[in-house]
Design a protein around this motif. Structure first.
Motif, PDB file in Angstrom:
ATOM      1  N   UNK A 190      65.625  11.308 -27.350  1.00  0.00           N
ATOM      2  CA  UNK A 190      66.506  11.708 -27.142  1.00  0.00           C
ATOM      3  C   UNK A 190      67.286  10.793 -27.211  1.00  0.00           C
ATOM      4  N   UNK A 191      69.232  10.248 -27.806  1.00  0.00           N
ATOM      5  CA  UNK A 191      69.886   8.860 -28.339  1.00  0.00           C
ATOM      6  C   UNK A 191      70.878   9.331 -28.065  1.00  0.00           C
ATOM      7  N   UNK A 192      71.997   8.295 -27.537  1.00  0.00           N
ATOM      8  CA  UNK A 192      73.084   8.710 -27.087  1.00  0.00           C
ATOM      9  C   UNK A 192      74.119   7.324 -27.792  1.00  0.00           C
ATOM     10  N   UNK A 193      74.959   7.248 -28.298  1.00  0.00           N
ATOM     11  CA  UNK A 193      76.434   6.233 -28.980  1.00  0.00           C
ATOM     12  C   UNK A 193      77.771   6.257 -28.418  1.00  0.00           C
ATOM     13  N   UNK A 194      77.917   5.704 -27.925  1.00  0.00           N
ATOM     14  CA  UNK A 194      79.414   5.859 -27.295  1.00  0.00           C
ATOM     15  C   UNK A 194      80.001   4.137 -27.848  1.00  0.00           C
ATOM     16  N   UNK A 195      81.808   3.976 -27.905  1.00  0.00           N
ATOM     17  CA  UNK A 195      82.020   3.480 -28.347  1.00  0.00           C
ATOM     18  C   UNK A 195      83.872   3.532 -27.218  1.00  0.00           C
ATOM     19  N   UNK A 196      83.921   3.365 -26.907  1.00  0.00           N
ATOM     20  CA  UNK A 196      84.793   2.864 -26.402  1.00  0.00           C
ATOM     21  C   UNK A 196      85.891   1.500 -26.254  1.00  0.00           C
ATOM     22  N   UNK A 197      87.213   1.730 -26.556  1.00  0.00           N
ATOM     23  CA  UNK A 197      88.354   0.262 -26.409  1.00  0.00           C
ATOM     24  C   UNK A 197      89.680   0.732 -26.456  1.00  0.00           C
ATOM     25  N   UNK A 198      90.252  -0.440 -26.032  1.00  0.00           N
ATOM     26  CA  UNK A 198      91.746  -0.647 -26.082  1.00  0.00           C
ATOM     27  C   UNK A 198      92.373  -1.765 -26.972  1.00  0.00           C
ATOM     28  N   UNK A 199      93.385  -0.786 -27.572  1.00  0.00           N
ATOM     29  CA  UNK A 199      93.879  -1.694 -28.682  1.00  0.00           C
ATOM     30  C   UNK A 199      95.327  -2.558 -28.563  1.00  0.00           C
ATOM     31  N   UNK A 200      96.170  -3.279 -28.944  1.00  0.00           N
ATOM     32  CA  UNK A 200      97.134  -3.779 -29.224  1.00  0.00           C
ATOM     33  C   UNK A 200      97.149  -3.866 -29.653  1.00  0.00           C
ATOM     34  N   UNK A 201      98.347  -4.044 -30.189  1.00  0.00           N
ATOM     35  CA  UNK A 201      99.309  -4.285 -31.523  1.00  0.00           C
ATOM     36  C   UNK A 201     100.794  -4.763 -31.713  1.00  0.00           C
ATOM     37  N   UNK A 202     100.573  -6.017 -32.246  1.00  0.00           N
ATOM     38  CA  UNK A 202     102.428  -6.410 -31.916  1.00  0.00           C
ATOM     39  C   UNK A 202     102.865  -6.429 -32.922  1.00  0.00           C
ATOM     40  N   UNK A 203     103.941  -6.393 -33.755  1.00  0.00           N
ATOM     41  CA  UNK A 203     103.751  -6.432 -35.599  1.00  0.00           C
ATOM     42  C   UNK A 203     105.470  -6.843 -35.255  1.00  0.00           C
ATOM     43  N   UNK A 204     105.802  -8.001 -35.847  1.00  0.00           N
ATOM     44  CA  UNK A 204     107.094  -8.915 -35.738  1.00  0.00           C
ATOM     45  C   UNK A 204     107.960  -8.053 -37.226  1.00  0.00           C
ATOM     46  N   UNK A 205     109.037  -7.745 -37.393  1.00  0.00           N
ATOM     47  CA  UNK A 205     110.152  -7.942 -38.444  1.00  0.00           C
ATOM     48  C   UNK A 205     109.103  -6.445 -39.210  1.00  0.00           C
ATOM     49  N   UNK A 206     109.193  -5.472 -38.498  1.00  0.00           N
ATOM     50  CA  UNK A 206     108.754  -4.370 -39.287  1.00  0.00           C
ATOM     51  C   UNK A 206     109.427  -3.610 -39.749  1.00  0.00           C
ATOM     52  N   UNK A 207     109.070  -2.722 -40.965  1.00  0.00           N
ATOM     53  CA  UNK A 207     110.121  -2.492 -41.961  1.00  0.00           C
ATOM     54  C   UNK A 207     109.801  -0.760 -41.207  1.00  0.00           C
TER      55      UNK A 207
ATOM     56  N   UNK B  93      99.589   0.418 -28.925  1.00  0.00           N
ATOM     57  CA  UNK B  93      98.621   0.725 -27.985  1.00  0.00           C
ATOM     58  C   UNK B  93      98.336   1.709 -27.485  1.00  0.00           C
ATOM     59  N   UNK B  94      96.749   1.768 -27.657  1.00  0.00           N
ATOM     60  CA  UNK B  94      96.112   2.780 -27.396  1.00  0.00           C
ATOM     61  C   UNK B  94      94.537   2.896 -26.691  1.00  0.00           C
ATOM     62  N   UNK B  95      94.027   3.943 -26.566  1.00  0.00           N
ATOM     63  CA  UNK B  95      92.535   4.334 -26.017  1.00  0.00           C
ATOM     64  C   UNK B  95      91.920   4.850 -27.655  1.00  0.00           C
ATOM     65  N   UNK B  96      91.135   4.780 -27.685  1.00  0.00           N
ATOM     66  CA  UNK B  96      90.315   5.340 -28.239  1.00  0.00           C
ATOM     67  C   UNK B  96      88.687   5.616 -27.520  1.00  0.00           C
ATOM     68  N   UNK B  97      88.073   7.068 -27.578  1.00  0.00           N
ATOM     69  CA  UNK B  97      86.246   7.045 -26.914  1.00  0.00           C
ATOM     70  C   UNK B  97      85.696   7.693 -27.949  1.00  0.00           C
ATOM     71  N   UNK B  98      84.421   7.564 -28.429  1.00  0.00           N
ATOM     72  CA  UNK B  98      84.208   8.017 -28.808  1.00  0.00           C
ATOM     73  C   UNK B  98      82.308   7.967 -28.278  1.00  0.00           C
TER      74      UNK B  98
END
Length: 885
Positions: free
Chosen positions: A653-670, A701-706
């Motif tokens: 059997x086999x398992x794959x997993x990806x977990x991450x926290x991301x944080x993106x800041x945008x200046x002068x967002x239109x 910002x957020x969290x992703x689970x796969x």
């Protein structure tokens, strides 16, 4: 078709033989000769660039249709050579391995075992360790950056009707969808519109944009029937496709001739037919496609076509739905009425044609010409109105044609320094729209057209620094030029500063060109350490004409006059954007920790800068230009981990997993602000809107689970996205400045002596409602799939659950409260269950059955168009027949 012929790679514990009596200086690669007439003697076509040996072996297994057993840990730090052309399996594998100290043995007709050779006192010895097997998409769980893949297997389980349904199982990916509009707008982690996300087909940018109610400002028309997979890269990148991008890249890859000519075939194809069944077809009239390929060592050709006919459908009837748009708070019966009413004007017809001609040139070169055309016919619909007898009103009809032409060239000799690819492409998307007469507005026709010319070139060079260390350089350039040309027979409004009709000026004429050079270095040491750094330089030029009407007083009188103000826009600017990454495997081969950091830059688009006029051809609403709109600047960082492990609960059997926290800041967002104040004399009007730059920092910002688990007899997938926080949007109310006030003697009827600057108005800042999808952060959502395989894996059955946490503001007595904004949040939580099953009757014939929304749940998808308020499809049953040859 067995798992082996699909090129699927599995692994097990191996009893590796120790080969004695060989000279220490003997060539490291030796093979057991296959029996005559076996599959190993077939001549196959390969196209595998130089890369890490483990990844190259995965690609080799897929293209050869073999099962490959190998020790991934023992192959770490080794690199392959380029393999391109037609070879027998043995010759191809030997060329791929090159001088790598690896031995291979055929342990079955379609099974080969790799083992690393070590030198020990004149003998060659093989270390015995755990063997890790790789599945076709396991690269996702060994890639130290945010990537996701939607594969063909996933698309076949529950055939999508709307293109947005393809992305429901991709974490961090949303779409501002209306079921009455078949166009797709990709949202990655809350970021979309105007090229923030590069939506492309086979690498060709789809930059078509047509102004509406601002829920979708960038639209892709694509048929899932002709796709092999969708690859999603999230965030800014220093590689191909990242020019002017801050949200990510969504590349929709179409089928290739090689997909149909596996196993050495010279002729191959497939036919797939899907239809709704019985009384539960629910508007699914017909979805079908066919693809045919023929190829030799010198050339190959693919011809494919698809067609889909969808009718009006019925939404689900169970559960609660939004109140603000339905009026259920004060008209309780309206909710039941909407749930039990067919969604009018949701039918459409889509036809696509695909042609690819490939030529294998001498010296490991390849040339390919491709053409893809997609035609879509559908009705344009006004927003839902619960107070009227008819919920939706037809405004007109659209006839969209998207054409993509590309010439691809590749050169991949047996040289680790050269893996060169180039593309020249042209995309023409146009919508010939007919608008019906409505109220005081007359009927008219308009054509919205965007032409994109593109050029791409990149090379990958791999340097073996030591036996354990390797350096890879990916460098190149890309250029694209957008030409926006609307045309209409609508009359030009008298006194307009822009000599164009309202239909044309709302999606204005203009040109934007962008060029980019990029480079990225990856240092890999023994497979456990990776350091990368990249740098991109983007430069753009924007040209066009726009204007607006202002008012002032005639000095010495009390009379006002209109003064048109015109802008000749010709802007040019450039910027450097770096990226960095680090990943390590902390003592175990199955766990990888990673962190990324990068900057992005997106210049304004044609519409954002030069849009003007009255969006409805009359009334008090006005959209005003901003020729001084600033580019957006993003800074993003991410931390996470990958897991890729075999033999977790069961053997193989086999398992794959990806977990991450991301944080993106945008200046002068239109964003489009409401209630702006134009130059000249006057007051703030809530009906006036313009694109402005956010004075506040915009964060996503957020969290992703796969998670992906497969034990052969059973499997499961899970993904979930958790978005965090919210944003505040503030801008100068007088976004262009130049607001004036009168200077006169006392008395209401005194003449105006002078017009002077209104300092208070020019300095004013407003944080009011905005118009667009960014008004709300995407809501949490996820999917879970459980499946099982029976009868030698010929029967595959399973269930999928789709969940959304919803997003709305709760008031007293459980009623959604009134909210500011044109798009008030009104998405209620839901869970929808789908069933699917497939049976491979023969190696050529597969039968599929799928039931969507088994419990007939009423729901509006996350970020779904709350103005159109087209609920998701109710209980639907459809069947598919697929034949391959």
């Amino acid at each position: 078709m067995s798992a082996l012929t699909k090129g699927r790679i599995t692994g097990s514990w191996l009893a590796l033989a120790i080969h004695l009596g060989l000279l220490a200086v003997a060539a490291p690669v030796h093979a057991v000769e296959p029996a005559a007439g076996t599959a190993q003697s077939a001549v196959l076509r390969f196209d595998i660039p130089a890369q890490s040996l483990g990844s190259a072996v995965l690609a080799f297994a897929d293209q050869a249709g073999l099962q490959v057993l190998f020790d991934s840990q023992r192959l770490q730090g080794l690199s392959s050579t380029t393999l391109k052309g037609s070879f027998g399996v043995q010759e191809g594998l030997a060329r791929l391995l090159g001088a790598a100290p690896v031995e291979y043995r055929f342990t079955g007709e379609r099974q080969v075992t790799l083992s690393r050779v070590e030198q020990q006192a004149g003998a060659l010895a093989l270390a015995t360790t755990t063997v890790t097997g790789l599945h076709q998409q396991d690269w996702v769980y060994s890639t130290p950056r945010p990537v996701s893949v939607v594969g063909r297997e996933q698309l076949d389980r529950n055939p999508p009707r709307h293109a947005a349904e393809m992305l429901e199982e991709a974490p961090g990916v949303y779409s501002a969808v209306s079921q009455q509009d078949p166009g797709l707008s990709v949202n990655i982690r809350g970021i979309q519109d105007y090229g923030r996300v590069n939506m492309s087909v086979d690498g060709m940018r789809q930059n078509y944009q047509q102004s509406g109610h601002q829920q979708r400002n960038g639209t892709l028309y694509v048929d899932s029937e002709l796709l092999s997979e969708v690859v999603i890269e999230k965030g800014a990148t220093s590689t191909q496709g990242g020019a002017g991008v801050i949200g990510g890249v969504a590349n929709f890859r179409t089928v290739e001739a090689a997909d149909l000519l596996k196993g050495g075939k010279e002729i191959g194809g497939r036919i797939r037919l899907t239809s709704g069944l019985g009384g539960r077809s629910n508007g699914t009239h017909f979805i079908g496609s066919s693809a045919f390929a023929v190829g030799t060592d010198v050339w190959d050709m693919l011809v494919a076509a698809s067609e889909r006919h969808l009718g009006d459908y019925n939404p689900g009837t169970k559960g609660s739905i939004g109140e603000l748009r339905t009026g259920a708070a004060f008209m309780p019966a309206s909710e039941e009425r909407i749930k039990h009413t067919t969604v009018a004007y949701s039918g459409s017809v889509m036809r696509s044609r695909l042609l690819k001609l490939g030529l294998n040139l001498p010296a490991d070169q390849r040339l390919q010409l491709s053409y893809l055309a997609t035609d879509v016919d559908y009705d344009d619909v006004n927003m839902m109105t619960a107070e009227k007898a008819q919920l939706w009103e037809k405004l007109g009809s659209s006839d969209v044609r998207a054409q993509n032409v590309a010439l691809d060239y590749s050169y991949a000799p047996d040289n680790p320094l050269i893996d060169f690819k180039a593309k020249l492409y042209y995309v023409d998307t146009r919508n010939e729209q007919s608008t019906l007469a409505r109220g005081i507005n007359k009927a008219y026709d308009v054509t919205y057209q965007t032409n994109t010319y593109g050029l791409q070139a990149q090379n990958i060079s791999t340097f073996a620094l030591t036996e354990l260390a390797a350096l890879k350089a990916n460098y190149g350039l890309e250029f694209f030029y957008d030409k926006v040309r609307p045309d209409s027979n609508q009359a030009v409004e008298a006194g307009s500063a822009v000599k164009a009709s309202a239909a044309e000026s709302i999606t204005p004429k203009g040109d934007r060109a962008m060029g980019s050079v990029f480079g990225r270095l990856d240092f890999d040491y023994d497979g456990w350490l990776n350091l990368n750094a990249g740098l991109r330089y983007d430069r753009y030029r924007l040209r066009g004409e726009t204007g607006l009407n202002t008012r002032t007083f005639i000095i010495g009188t009390t009379r006002q006059i209109g003064v048109p103000v015109n802008y000749d826009v010709d802007r040019e600017e450039g910027r450097f954007s770096p990226t960095f990454g680090l990943s390590i495997k902390p003592g175990v081969d199955w766990l990888q920790l990673f962190a990324t950091y990068g900057k992005g830059w997106r210049p304004p688009a044609v519409t954002e800068t030069m849009v003007s006029g009255r969006p409805h051809g009359g009334g008090s609403e006005s959209i005003l230009p901003n020729p001084y709109l600033k580019p957006e600047r993003s800074t993003a960082w991410e931390v996470g981990f990958n897991v890729l492990k075999q033999d977790l609960l069961f053997a193989e059997d086999r398992v794959g997993m990806k977990v991450s926290y991301f944080n993106t800041r945008v200046d002068d967002f239109s964003y489009m602000a409401l209630g702006v104040q134009p130059p000249g004399y006057g007051n703030v009007n809530i009906g006036s809107a313009a694109y402005v730059n956010n004075l506040e920092t915009t964060r996503f910002r957020g969290l992703e689970y796969q998670l992906d688990y497969d034990a052969g007899f059973a499997y499961g997938q899970f993904n979930y996205t958790r978005m965090l926080g919210s944003n505040k949007f503030c801008s100068k109310t007088a976004w262009l400045g130049g607001v004036t006030k009168t200077q006169k003697r006392p008395g209401n009827r005194a003449p105006v002596d002078a017009m002077v600057p209104d300092d208070a108005a020019n300095a004013g800042v407003g944080c009011s409602a905005i118009l667009g999808s960014s008004e709300h952060m995407p809501m949490d959502r996820g999917t879970a799939t459980l499946g099982a395989r029976f009868f030698e894996r010929r029967l595959d059955v399973g269930v999928r659950a789709r969940y959304s946490a919803g997003y709305y503001v709760k008031g007293g007595a459980g009623v959604t409260t009134s909210q500011t904004g044109v798009y008030p949040a009104d998405w209620k939580p839901y869970t929808v269950y789908d069933l699917y099953g497939s049976y491979r009757a023969t190696d050529q014939l597969t039968l599929r059955l799928a039931m969507e929304n088994v419990t007939d749940r009423a729901y509006l998808v996350p970020l779904g168009d709350v103005l159109a308020f087209t609920l998701g499809r109710g209980r639907t049953l459809q069947g598919t027949v697929e034949y391959q040859f």
